[in-house]
Design a protein around this motif. Sequence first.
Motif, short mmCIF file in Angstrom:
data_model
loop_
_atom_site.label_atom_id
_atom_site.label_comp_id
_atom_site.label_asym_id
_atom_site.label_seq_id
_atom_site.Cartn_x
_atom_site.Cartn_y
_atom_site.Cartn_z
N UNK A 118 0.87 -1.18 0.00
CA UNK A 118 0.00 0.00 0.00
C UNK A 118 0.91 1.23 0.00
N UNK A 119 0.34 2.40 -0.29
CA UNK A 119 1.18 3.61 -0.25
C UNK A 119 1.85 3.77 1.11
N UNK A 120 1.09 3.46 2.18
CA UNK A 120 1.63 3.56 3.54
C UNK A 120 1.14 2.34 4.32
N UNK A 121 1.83 2.06 5.42
CA UNK A 121 1.48 0.86 6.20
C UNK A 121 0.28 1.13 7.11
N UNK A 133 4.58 -0.64 3.31
CA UNK A 133 4.71 0.57 2.49
C UNK A 133 5.49 0.26 1.21
N UNK A 134 4.97 0.71 0.09
CA UNK A 134 5.62 0.43 -1.20
C UNK A 134 6.91 1.22 -1.33
N UNK A 135 7.90 0.61 -1.98
CA UNK A 135 9.13 1.34 -2.30
C UNK A 135 8.89 2.16 -3.57
N UNK A 136 9.77 3.09 -3.83
CA UNK A 136 9.68 3.88 -5.05
C UNK A 136 9.72 2.97 -6.28
N UNK A 181 0.06 8.27 3.71
CA UNK A 181 0.73 9.14 4.69
C UNK A 181 2.17 9.42 4.27
N UNK A 182 2.47 9.19 3.00
CA UNK A 182 3.85 9.33 2.54
C UNK A 182 4.28 10.80 2.61
N UNK A 183 5.59 10.98 2.79
CA UNK A 183 6.11 12.34 2.80
C UNK A 183 7.05 12.58 1.62
N UNK A 184 7.11 11.58 0.71
CA UNK A 184 7.99 11.75 -0.46
C UNK A 184 7.18 12.34 -1.63
N UNK A 185 7.64 12.14 -2.84
CA UNK A 185 7.00 12.75 -4.01
C UNK A 185 5.63 12.16 -4.33
N UNK A 186 5.21 11.13 -3.60
CA UNK A 186 3.93 10.44 -3.87
C UNK A 186 2.88 10.71 -2.78
N UNK A 187 3.19 11.60 -1.84
CA UNK A 187 2.23 11.80 -0.74
C UNK A 187 2.24 13.21 -0.20
N UNK A 188 1.48 13.43 0.85
CA UNK A 188 1.29 14.73 1.53
C UNK A 188 0.36 15.63 0.73
#
Length: 378
Positions: A118-121, A133-136, A181-188
């Motif tokens: 999933x995008x986040x756990x 949580x998925x890796x890039x 809940x990602x904080x990288x280029x795929x979330x927030x």
Amino acid sequence: MLFRPLRVGPVTVGDRLARSATAERTADDDGRPGEPLREIYLALARGGATWINTGCAYVLPSGRSAPNHAGIYNDDLVAPWALIVGAVRRETPAARLFMQLVHGGRQVARQCVPEPIAPSAVPLAGSPVNPREMTGREIEECIEAFAQAARRAREAGFDGVQLHAAHGYLISQFLSPHVNRRTDAWGSAPERRRRFLLEILRRIRRVAGPDLAVTVKMNGEDFVPDGLTLAESCETARALAAEGIDAIEVSGWIIGGPERQSPVRKGPPQPAEEGYYLPQAVEIKRAAGMTPVGACGGWRSLERMNRALVGEGLDFVAASRPFLAEPDLVNRLRAGQPRAACVTCNGCFAARGAIRCVAIAEGRLTPPPFPAKDAPAP
Ligand SMILES: Cc1cc2nc3c(=O)[nH]c(=O)nc-3n(C[C@H](O)[C@H](O)[C@H](O)COP(=O)(O)O)c2cc1C
């Protein structure tokens, strides 16, 4: 109005009542579709349906939500799908077939996918297994898998694909701040959460070419705390329209939301409750401009469907359960039957095995003779 053709990108459908994606649960252990699925689509096409979305087909084995769902995750699956499309085309050239593409993300069958991603756990309510949580790199593989699946659908003869971005499956998980809940280029920020969907659309255009229509089924709202809001869905619709999406089907809800907001809510909808995602779809239509926008969920009467098109400005409506009771629903409505016979008991949803109208199988429902004797003139 319901029986006026509609342009969906490179494709024209003959009417505005789409068969909404309905997982048919007929595939074998490898996700291979066969004769039972062919018969379902033939019955719909013979019955006048000109816009048929398949049940969700998984684009990677890691995204399989039920053991008997159909798949489109490798090139060996093109041939069995092509047999089905060919059979429908030969008999009913007016039918347009769209394959719904899905990755389940955290909503997968445990016996098929022991380690869900999933995008986040963020755990799924009621599931004993937490997703990872998925890796890039996994995100990139998923984008490519959607694009290759679309290319396979085109090779099998489909007119279009529909991206399943609703109901809490992987694309919906990326869109939802409740799950992402990602904080990288795929979330927030909203633009980052919708990036996964937009990248898939762009990649499909590159890989599958301009002749394949690409539509999306998305939530207007998630109906959970911190979930996707209608305001944000409108922004997503605007972005999709700018990227050239060919149509948007509005649905709603993710697991954890109240049953009364669910897409498969039970009990015959009162006339005023028909088309229960209409308010969201109307707002999304405003945002999407010229892009065709429709709504699924609870449509039962010809009058309400037409009112949504004429009075509310939607371009189409979509139905699922009514087509199980009456695969010839489009012809019936055309002939003047005023409403679908479906009693919305959800027997079809609760049952296991190949999809069917359980109310008919159990003798609780007998659709009216065709054409209905007491129907008003069309
Ligand atoms: C048995 C069953 C299977 C479904 N499978 C899917 C599916 O594969 N993909 C999807 O987007 N929606 C699926 N849905 C939801 C329907 O497409 C539709 O949005 C919902 O049933 C509301 O429409 P209705 O009142 O016309 O049935 C399914 C619904 C049912 C009852």
